[in-house]
Design an enzyme around this catalytic site. Structure first.
Site, PDB file in Angstrom:
ATOM      1  N   LYS A  16     -11.546  15.057 -20.275  1.00 42.35           N
ATOM      2  CA  LYS A  16     -10.604  16.153 -21.050  1.00 42.35           C
ATOM      3  C   LYS A  16     -10.342  17.187 -19.777  1.00 42.35           C
ATOM      4  O   LYS A  16      -8.942  17.544 -19.803  1.00 42.35           O
ATOM      5  CB  LYS A  16     -11.200  16.756 -22.049  1.00 42.35           C
ATOM      6  N   ARG A  90     -13.631  22.155 -32.420  1.00 42.62           N
ATOM      7  CA  ARG A  90     -14.630  21.308 -32.147  1.00 42.62           C
ATOM      8  C   ARG A  90     -15.309  20.661 -33.373  1.00 42.62           C
ATOM      9  O   ARG A  90     -16.105  20.138 -33.318  1.00 42.62           O
ATOM     10  CB  ARG A  90     -15.507  22.084 -31.470  1.00 42.62           C
ATOM     11  N   ARG A 129     -21.565  13.996 -12.183  1.00 46.50           N
ATOM     12  CA  ARG A 129     -20.495  15.187 -12.192  1.00 46.50           C
ATOM     13  C   ARG A 129     -21.111  16.493 -11.307  1.00 46.50           C
ATOM     14  O   ARG A 129     -22.090  16.937 -11.416  1.00 46.50           O
ATOM     15  CB  ARG A 129     -20.179  15.903 -13.681  1.00 46.50           C
ATOM     16  N   ARG A 162     -23.774  20.960 -13.644  1.00 43.14           N
ATOM     17  CA  ARG A 162     -24.055  21.724 -14.933  1.00 43.14           C
ATOM     18  C   ARG A 162     -25.507  21.596 -15.711  1.00 43.14           C
ATOM     19  O   ARG A 162     -26.014  20.109 -15.821  1.00 43.14           O
ATOM     20  CB  ARG A 162     -23.042  21.449 -15.857  1.00 43.14           C
ATOM     21  N   ARG A 173     -25.296  16.167 -26.974  1.00 46.81           N
ATOM     22  CA  ARG A 173     -24.015  16.408 -26.922  1.00 46.81           C
ATOM     23  C   ARG A 173     -23.256  15.405 -27.842  1.00 46.81           C
ATOM     24  O   ARG A 173     -22.236  15.702 -28.475  1.00 46.81           O
ATOM     25  CB  ARG A 173     -23.431  16.951 -25.642  1.00 46.81           C
TER      26      ARG A 173
END
Ligand code: AP5
Length: 215
Positions: A16, A90, A129, A162, A173
């Protein structure tokens, strides 16, 4: 000319942020990421950030009250440019609240994009990431490498992983997404204007597909 308003949905790590940044650049829109807003608040150690961090590091959603405050300010700040919304809404309460807030402003959502990616691919992507806390650039040890390892190409800042990209938190998540965010896709599908894009391919090919469906 009417200002464009786009919502981009999809599971954690579906791309996203990567695609929203490209769309925002191409269309001159503000990129409104509730995740980035929250991480800024955490870095500043504001009261809001301290509260939000307790949820974020466990992979849970922060309270709707915190999010509504951030979104209200972001809508005000981007009223002249239009926006692409990344990470919001969300859950169904947030989807209904966004619809209400826009109605009160005489605005509407023009397009809703849903990026679809398999969970195991997401776990692999997020383990690789790396992000720049200073300028928000996002990299990947496999797919978007920097010129110098560990250093942001855009601003020269140090890259970090992160805290919520550890595998057990990513799986939490994904479970939260399935339970609370997936119903938002149905909410927008019923209203019309939702397009699902396969997010498993090459970043530029996915961007080309998004450009095609936005036309
Ligand atoms: P947030 O920051 O919104 O995280 P997220 O939705 O979980 O999404 P991510 O940022 O992890 O992934 P992304 O889809 O943007 O993927 P990206 O482009 O980086 O939220 C974080 C937390 O904040 C939440 O858990 C919650 O606690 C809180 N929060 C935020 N908003 C909230 C709200 N509205 N309400 C309540 N709580 C909220 O890509 C991932 C990686 O893959 C990158 O390394 C990228 O380079 C790479 N990549 C991207 N596309 C491709 C591709 N096609 N091929 C190969 N690699 C790719």
């Amino acid at each position: 000319m009417a200002r464009t308003h786009i919502v981009i949905l999809g599971p954690p790590g579906s791309g996203k942020g990567t695609q929203a940044a490209r769309i925002a650049r191409e269309l001159g829109l503000a990129h409104l990421s509730t995740g980035d807003m929250l991480r800024d608040a955490v870095a500043r150690k504001s009261d809001l950030g301290v509260e939000a961090e307790t949820y974020m590091k466990r992979g849970l959603l922060v309270s709707d009250e915190i999010i509504f405050g951030l979104i209200g300010e972001a809508l005000d700040a981007s009223k002249d440019t239009g926006w692409i919304m990344d990470g919001f809404p969300r859950n169904l309460v947030q989807a209904e609240m966004l619809t209400k807030m826009l109605g009160e402003r005489g605005e509407k959502i023009d397009s809703v994009l849903d990026i679809d990616v398999d969970s195991e691919l997401i776990v692999r992507r997020l383990s690789k990431r790396r992000v720049c806390p200073a300028c928000k650039a996002v990299y990947n040890l496999d797919s978007i490498k920097t010129k110098t390892a560990g250093v942001c190409d855009a601003c020269g800042g140090p890259l970090v992983k992160r805290p919520d990209d550890e595998e057990n938190t990513v799986r939490r998540r994904l479970a939260v997404y399935k339970e609370q965010t997936a119903p938002v896709i149905e909410f927008f599908r019923k209203r019309g204007g939702l397009v699902t894009v396969n997010g498993a391919g090459d970043i530029e090919e996915i961007f080309a597909e998004i450009r095609r469906v936005l036309k």
